[in-house]
Design an enzyme around this catalytic site. Structure first.
Site, PDB file in Angstrom:
ATOM      1  N   ASP A  13       0.807  -1.212  -0.074  1.00 27.26           N
ATOM      2  CA  ASP A  13      -0.076   0.098  -0.058  1.00 27.26           C
ATOM      3  C   ASP A  13       1.006   1.331  -0.134  1.00 27.26           C
ATOM      4  O   ASP A  13       1.610   1.604   0.847  1.00 27.26           O
ATOM      5  CB  ASP A  13      -0.964   0.040   1.175  1.00 27.26           C
ATOM      6  CG  ASP A  13      -1.712   1.112   1.412  1.00 27.26           C
ATOM      7  OD1 ASP A  13      -1.404   2.211   0.811  1.00 27.26           O
ATOM      8  OD2 ASP A  13      -2.935   1.231   2.111  1.00 27.26           O
ATOM      9  N   VAL A  14       0.899   1.877  -1.210  1.00 27.95           N
ATOM     10  CA  VAL A  14       1.830   3.228  -1.262  1.00 27.95           C
ATOM     11  C   VAL A  14       1.977   4.289  -0.163  1.00 27.95           C
ATOM     12  O   VAL A  14       2.526   4.939  -0.110  1.00 27.95           O
ATOM     13  CB  VAL A  14       1.718   3.679  -2.676  1.00 27.95           C
ATOM     14  CG1 VAL A  14       2.213   2.840  -3.683  1.00 27.95           C
ATOM     15  CG2 VAL A  14       0.400   4.364  -2.957  1.00 27.95           C
ATOM     16  N   ASN A  29       1.975   5.337 -10.149  1.00 25.70           N
ATOM     17  CA  ASN A  29       0.461   5.260 -10.987  1.00 25.70           C
ATOM     18  C   ASN A  29      -0.420   4.773 -10.109  1.00 25.70           C
ATOM     19  O   ASN A  29      -1.522   5.229 -10.342  1.00 25.70           O
ATOM     20  CB  ASN A  29       0.843   4.010 -12.087  1.00 25.70           C
ATOM     21  CG  ASN A  29      -0.589   3.716 -12.568  1.00 25.70           C
ATOM     22  OD1 ASN A  29      -1.103   4.227 -13.537  1.00 25.70           O
ATOM     23  ND2 ASN A  29      -0.895   2.407 -12.080  1.00 25.70           N
ATOM     24  N   TYR A  55     -10.244  14.869  -6.079  1.00 26.96           N
ATOM     25  CA  TYR A  55      -9.186  14.007  -6.966  1.00 26.96           C
ATOM     26  C   TYR A  55      -8.718  15.346  -7.677  1.00 26.96           C
ATOM     27  O   TYR A  55      -7.294  15.026  -7.721  1.00 26.96           O
ATOM     28  CB  TYR A  55     -10.254  13.307  -7.699  1.00 26.96           C
ATOM     29  CG  TYR A  55      -9.418  12.408  -8.755  1.00 26.96           C
ATOM     30  CD1 TYR A  55      -8.868  11.440  -8.678  1.00 26.96           C
ATOM     31  CD2 TYR A  55      -9.294  12.986 -10.174  1.00 26.96           C
ATOM     32  CE1 TYR A  55      -8.131  10.597  -9.497  1.00 26.96           C
ATOM     33  CE2 TYR A  55      -8.961  12.227 -11.290  1.00 26.96           C
ATOM     34  CZ  TYR A  55      -8.075  11.048 -10.984  1.00 26.96           C
ATOM     35  OH  TYR A  55      -7.280  10.378 -11.904  1.00 26.96           O
ATOM     36  N   LYS A  93      -4.253  15.675  -7.891  1.00 25.00           N
ATOM     37  CA  LYS A  93      -3.504  15.576  -9.091  1.00 25.00           C
ATOM     38  C   LYS A  93      -2.882  17.109  -9.575  1.00 25.00           C
ATOM     39  O   LYS A  93      -1.915  16.962  -9.822  1.00 25.00           O
ATOM     40  CB  LYS A  93      -4.585  15.324 -10.223  1.00 25.00           C
ATOM     41  CG  LYS A  93      -5.195  13.532  -9.967  1.00 25.00           C
ATOM     42  CD  LYS A  93      -4.036  12.713 -10.111  1.00 25.00           C
ATOM     43  CE  LYS A  93      -4.568  11.428 -10.016  1.00 25.00           C
ATOM     44  NZ  LYS A  93      -3.402  10.075 -10.161  1.00 25.00           N
TER      45      LYS A  93
HETATM   46  P1  NAD Z   1      -7.380   1.188 -11.772  1.00 28.49           P
HETATM   47  O1  NAD Z   1      -8.376   1.345 -10.672  1.00 28.49           O
HETATM   48  O2  NAD Z   1      -7.673   0.576 -12.840  1.00 28.49           O
HETATM   49  O3  NAD Z   1      -5.989   0.504 -11.208  1.00 28.49           O
HETATM   50  C1  NAD Z   1      -5.503   1.009 -10.128  1.00 28.49           C
HETATM   51  C2  NAD Z   1      -4.551   0.254  -9.143  1.00 28.49           C
HETATM   52  O4  NAD Z   1      -3.866   0.766  -8.289  1.00 28.49           O
HETATM   53  C3  NAD Z   1      -5.333  -1.015  -8.885  1.00 28.49           C
HETATM   54  O5  NAD Z   1      -4.651  -2.105  -9.411  1.00 28.49           O
HETATM   55  C4  NAD Z   1      -5.314  -0.971  -7.491  1.00 28.49           C
HETATM   56  O6  NAD Z   1      -5.460  -1.869  -6.633  1.00 28.49           O
HETATM   57  C5  NAD Z   1      -4.074  -0.211  -7.217  1.00 28.49           C
HETATM   58  N1  NAD Z   1      -4.083   0.798  -5.975  1.00 28.49           N
HETATM   59  C6  NAD Z   1      -4.930   1.347  -5.419  1.00 28.49           C
HETATM   60  N2  NAD Z   1      -4.797   1.977  -4.404  1.00 28.49           N
HETATM   61  C7  NAD Z   1      -3.534   1.619  -4.053  1.00 28.49           C
HETATM   62  C8  NAD Z   1      -2.371   1.740  -3.141  1.00 28.49           C
HETATM   63  N3  NAD Z   1      -2.637   2.268  -1.908  1.00 28.49           N
HETATM   64  N4  NAD Z   1      -1.326   1.158  -3.034  1.00 28.49           N
HETATM   65  C9  NAD Z   1      -0.799   0.386  -4.177  1.00 28.49           C
HETATM   66  N5  NAD Z   1      -1.894   0.319  -5.165  1.00 28.49           N
HETATM   67  C10 NAD Z   1      -3.091   0.966  -5.298  1.00 28.49           C
HETATM   68  O7  NAD Z   1      -6.993   2.683 -12.267  1.00 28.49           O
HETATM   69  P2  NAD Z   1      -6.430   3.209 -13.642  1.00 28.49           P
HETATM   70  O8  NAD Z   1      -7.762   3.826 -14.375  1.00 28.49           O
HETATM   71  O9  NAD Z   1      -5.641   2.495 -14.341  1.00 28.49           O
HETATM   72  O10 NAD Z   1      -5.678   4.766 -13.073  1.00 28.49           O
HETATM   73  C11 NAD Z   1      -4.271   4.400 -13.026  1.00 28.49           C
HETATM   74  C12 NAD Z   1      -3.692   5.815 -12.811  1.00 28.49           C
HETATM   75  O11 NAD Z   1      -4.197   6.647 -13.638  1.00 28.49           O
HETATM   76  C13 NAD Z   1      -4.433   6.683 -11.336  1.00 28.49           C
HETATM   77  O12 NAD Z   1      -3.351   7.237 -10.645  1.00 28.49           O
HETATM   78  C14 NAD Z   1      -5.501   7.435 -11.996  1.00 28.49           C
HETATM   79  O13 NAD Z   1      -5.814   8.407 -11.016  1.00 28.49           O
HETATM   80  C15 NAD Z   1      -4.658   7.698 -13.348  1.00 28.49           C
HETATM   81  N6  NAD Z   1      -5.725   8.120 -14.175  1.00 28.49           N
HETATM   82  C16 NAD Z   1      -6.720   7.171 -14.784  1.00 28.49           C
HETATM   83  C17 NAD Z   1      -7.402   7.794 -16.044  1.00 28.49           C
HETATM   84  C18 NAD Z   1      -8.406   6.733 -16.789  1.00 28.49           C
HETATM   85  O14 NAD Z   1      -9.452   7.367 -17.293  1.00 28.49           O
HETATM   86  N7  NAD Z   1      -8.344   5.682 -16.253  1.00 28.49           N
HETATM   87  C19 NAD Z   1      -7.420   9.272 -16.314  1.00 28.49           C
HETATM   88  C20 NAD Z   1      -6.407  10.164 -15.686  1.00 28.49           C
HETATM   89  C21 NAD Z   1      -5.655   9.397 -14.751  1.00 28.49           C
END
Ligand code: NAD
Length: 245
Positions: free
Chosen positions: A59-60, A86, A151, A155
């Site tokens: 857990d980061v 990420n 959020y 960011k």
């Molecule tokens: P997702 O929910 O599909 O995957 C996120 C991953 O992070 C999961 O495997 C989860 O278990 C892990 N995670 C969550 N909390 C954690 C913690 N405390 N420690 C370690 N791991 C943890 O999300 P995604 O859509 O792939 O998003 C990934 C990143 O990209 C995020 O930072 C998100 O804010 C950013 N983002 C996503 C989008 C989008 O449209 N999907 C757009 C802009 C930014």
């Protein structure tokens, strides 16, 4: 292959964008540690990448987990060259309904997690005089959507953290940048993007469709590579033109 011989940590690498980055890094010749709070998903993700990856449950937002993550990475691979911050959570809530718990959880994962992992990784990279840190921000660092004030705050702060890290880590040849994705279709987000109330937001993507994890992964592979050796302290939008329109 752009990343031969490099060792990378991808936080939140079990699913979605993070898994896309981990898969691309392995394809580019890197060894990847998938650091995810979901231990089972992390193990499954690493198994699909075979010898190129291993999973470390973490857990980061927990300092002890981050310390163990760095120790196990060095124990397995002997060095750490690339960190992708990420891991992130999106806990949609109208501003009037954002509880202190939602606020603190969002900041803890999206911002404090990047601080903890970034500092611990940078201490290793500074000694090597080589490192790359890539923070996955969002277009929400620059614009607001409904139900996302907390959020967007996390960011926006992550982008400023990126710049501050870049200033302090430049003398050590540790390059720090952010990627700001627009809407990216993942297993989690694709059903959300299919909802009628999301069509206005998606309509703002000039290219007319959401991106894929591979789009963000390509940008991350570039920033982690020697090709990006003079790119430092900046934010690369991967948003299909969203913020230009
Ligand atoms: P997702 O929910 O599909 O995957 C996120 C991953 O992070 C999961 O495997 C989860 O278990 C892990 N995670 C969550 N909390 C954690 C913690 N405390 N420690 C370690 N791991 C943890 O999300 P995604 O859509 O792939 O998003 C990934 C990143 O990209 C995020 O930072 C998100 O804010 C950013 N983002 C996503 C989008 C989008 O449209 N999907 C757009 C802009 C930014």
């Amino acid at each position: 292959m752009k990343l031969t011989g490099r060792t990378a940590i991808v936080t939140g690498g079990a699913k979605g964008i993070g898994f896309g980055i981990a898969r691309r890094f392995v394809a580019e010749g890197a060894r990847v540690v998938i650091a995810d709070v979901d231990a089972d998903a992390g193990a499954r993700a690493a198994a699909t990448l075979e010898d190129g990856a291993r999973a470390v449950p973490a857990d980061v937002s927990r300092p002890a987990d981050v310390t163990r993550l760095i120790e196990q990475t060095l124990g397995s691979f002997g060095r750490l060259d690339i960190l992708v911050n990420n891991a992130g959570v999106s806990l949609p809530a109208a501003f009037l309904d954002v509880s202190l718990d939602i606020w603190e959880r969002t900041l803890a994962v999206n911002l404090t997690g990047a601080f903890l992992c970034g500092q611990a990784a940078a201490r290793v990279m500074a000694k090597q005089r080589w490192g790359r840190i890539i923070n996955i921000a969002s277009i929400n660092a620059f614009m607001a959507e409904p139900h996302a004030a907390h959020y967007a705050a996390s960011k926006g702060a992550l982008v400023q953290l990126t710049k501050g890290m870049a200033v302090d880590l430049a003398p050590y040849n540790v390059l720090v940048n952010a990627i700001a994705p627009g809407p990216i279709a993942t297993e989690r987000s694709a059903p959300i993007f299919a909802r009628p109330d999301q069509q206005g937001m998606l309509g703002r993507v000039l290219l007319g469709h959401p991106g894929a994890p591979t789009d963000v992964a390509a940008a991350a592979a570039f920033l982690a590579s020697d090709d990006a050796g003079f790119i430092h302290g900046t934010v690369l939008l991967v948003d299909g033109g969203f913020l230009a329109g």
